[in-house]
Motif scaffolding. Structure first.
Motif, short mmCIF file in Angstrom:
data_model
loop_
_atom_site.label_atom_id
_atom_site.label_comp_id
_atom_site.label_asym_id
_atom_site.label_seq_id
_atom_site.Cartn_x
_atom_site.Cartn_y
_atom_site.Cartn_z
N ASN A 69 41.09 32.92 47.73
CA ASN A 69 41.80 31.57 47.24
C ASN A 69 41.74 31.40 45.82
O ASN A 69 42.77 31.05 45.08
CB ASN A 69 41.40 30.15 47.79
CG ASN A 69 41.33 30.08 49.24
OD1 ASN A 69 42.34 30.77 49.78
ND2 ASN A 69 40.85 29.39 49.95
N LYS A 70 40.67 31.60 45.16
CA LYS A 70 40.61 31.40 43.63
C LYS A 70 41.67 32.64 42.97
O LYS A 70 42.30 32.33 42.12
CB LYS A 70 38.93 31.70 43.21
CG LYS A 70 38.75 31.82 41.80
CD LYS A 70 37.57 31.88 41.54
CE LYS A 70 37.11 31.74 40.03
NZ LYS A 70 35.67 31.81 39.69
N THR A 71 41.66 33.81 43.33
CA THR A 71 42.48 34.58 43.18
C THR A 71 44.09 34.54 43.23
O THR A 71 44.76 34.54 42.04
CB THR A 71 42.14 36.30 43.72
OG1 THR A 71 40.61 36.42 43.88
CG2 THR A 71 43.07 37.08 43.32
N VAL A 72 44.28 33.98 44.31
CA VAL A 72 45.57 33.48 44.68
C VAL A 72 46.08 32.48 43.51
O VAL A 72 47.26 32.42 43.13
CB VAL A 72 45.87 33.18 46.14
CG1 VAL A 72 47.04 32.55 46.17
CG2 VAL A 72 45.97 34.25 46.81
N THR A 73 45.23 31.31 43.37
CA THR A 73 45.52 30.22 42.63
C THR A 73 45.87 30.59 40.91
O THR A 73 46.74 30.20 40.43
CB THR A 73 44.25 29.37 42.56
OG1 THR A 73 44.22 28.76 43.80
CG2 THR A 73 44.62 28.06 41.70
N SER A 74 45.04 31.82 40.61
CA SER A 74 45.22 32.19 39.35
C SER A 74 46.57 33.09 39.40
O SER A 74 47.39 32.85 38.37
CB SER A 74 44.16 33.10 38.82
OG SER A 74 44.17 33.75 37.75
#
Length: 325
Positions: A315-320
């Protein structure tokens, strides 16, 4: 008997890279630390306790004395990485020059400078390119590199362990699989783009098993290996300890993006045949083969658990990724 210690000064090579940036920032925010960030191109230092050291392409002859002054631990990330379409006249020679001779040069100078511990970031490619069902790679397995990059990493490992035995400098080797996190590029970024576009993908019937490691989890293990008493002289595999198929990974990416994904159940044997006809067999192997690691020894010896859950890290990767579109 080996004891843990509390290092406060670090040299990180490859500090401008994907892992290097995250690691130097993590080490730099700890009170009382000093971090020397080595890279070929200038990078801004985020804090007063971080200094930049510019190195050149010839790592096999680089003079590291100024960078090593006052340092206790070296984390060696700089490397010639695996590339899909290598244009070097002799890729094997280039990998060996940078990854083997460059590592030996740095380690020799580090030992001469009295560096206590040397962390070498290797690659799971030393173990091989794929695993059989129920047979994940272990650190104790015989090396089986399949390309010049993996071979160079294995040769560097062996040379560094020999230097450690000769000089007493503590050598720690970490072999990561695919690393993902904010700013990830290459194949992982391509998968995110496909999910974002809502393209139907013929991967619904693929039930392989692949290990990956989130950037934050890997940085946590690197940091632990800089001081843990059981780390020296060992080779550690690392992952999120949550293995997934390519179909599961795509669903996790879609969940992070809050998008629907359409996975068509095409038989893997048909995908392999079509890829072969299109001259894309290597690309198909990366999607369809299993590549699993067993990190039970890493967890046991270092008393370590990946601190970040895989879905949270995705999720953190996708948000970035989506914030930059």
């Amino acid at each position: 008997m080996q004891t843990s210690f509390n290092p406060r000064s670090f040299l990180v090579t490859g500090a401008s890279g994907f892992v290097g940036r995250a690691l130097t920032q993590h080490l730099g925010i700890q009170a009382g630390t000093r971090v020397v960030c080595a890279a070929r191109s200038h990078i801004p230092c985020a804090a007063p306790n971080m200094t930049f050291f510019q190195c050149d392409d010839a790592l096999e002859t680089q003079d590291w004395r100024a960078a090593l002054d006052g340092v206790e631990v070296v984390v060696h990330l700089a490397a010639r990485v695996h590339v899909m379409r290598d244009t070097a006249a002799s890729p094997a020679d280039e990998f060996r020059r940078i990854n083997v001779q460059g590592s030996i040069n740095l380690a020799r100078q580090a030992a001469d400078a009295g560096i206590r511990r040397f962390i070498f970031i290797s690659s799971l490619k030393v173990n091989g390119e794929q695993t059989l069902p129920g047979r994940p790679f272990q650190a104790s397995d015989a090396a089986n590199p399949q390309d010049p990059y993996g071979t160079s990493k294995h040769e560097a490992e062996q040379a560094l362990l020999a230097i450690g035995r000769e000089t007493g400098m503590e050598i720690v080797i970490l072999r990561p699989p695919l690393i993902y996190g904010p700013g990830v590029r290459a194949n992982f970024e391509r998968l995110m783009r496909l999910v974002q576009r809502g393209v139907p993908l013929p991967l619904g019937a693929v039930h392989n098993v692949r290990s990956m490691v989130a950037l934050d989890n890997f940085v946590d293990l690197i940091t632990l290996s800089t001081w843990h008493a059981q780390a020296p002289g060992k080779i550690f595999l690392v992952s999120d300890d949550h293995d997934v198929s390519i179909a599961q990974l795509l669903r996790m990416l879609a969940s992070g993006m809050k998008k629907h994904i359409w996975l068509i159940p095409v038989p893997p044997c048909l995908l392999v045949a079509l890829a072969r006809l299109a001259g894309k067999s290597m690309d198909a192997n990366r999607l369809l083969d299993s590549l699993q690691v067993d990190i039970s020894e890493t967890k046991r010896m270092l008393n370590w658990q990946p601190p970040h859950a895989m879905q949270d890290a995705i999720n953190k990767t996708v948000t970035s990724f989506t914030s930059k579109q």
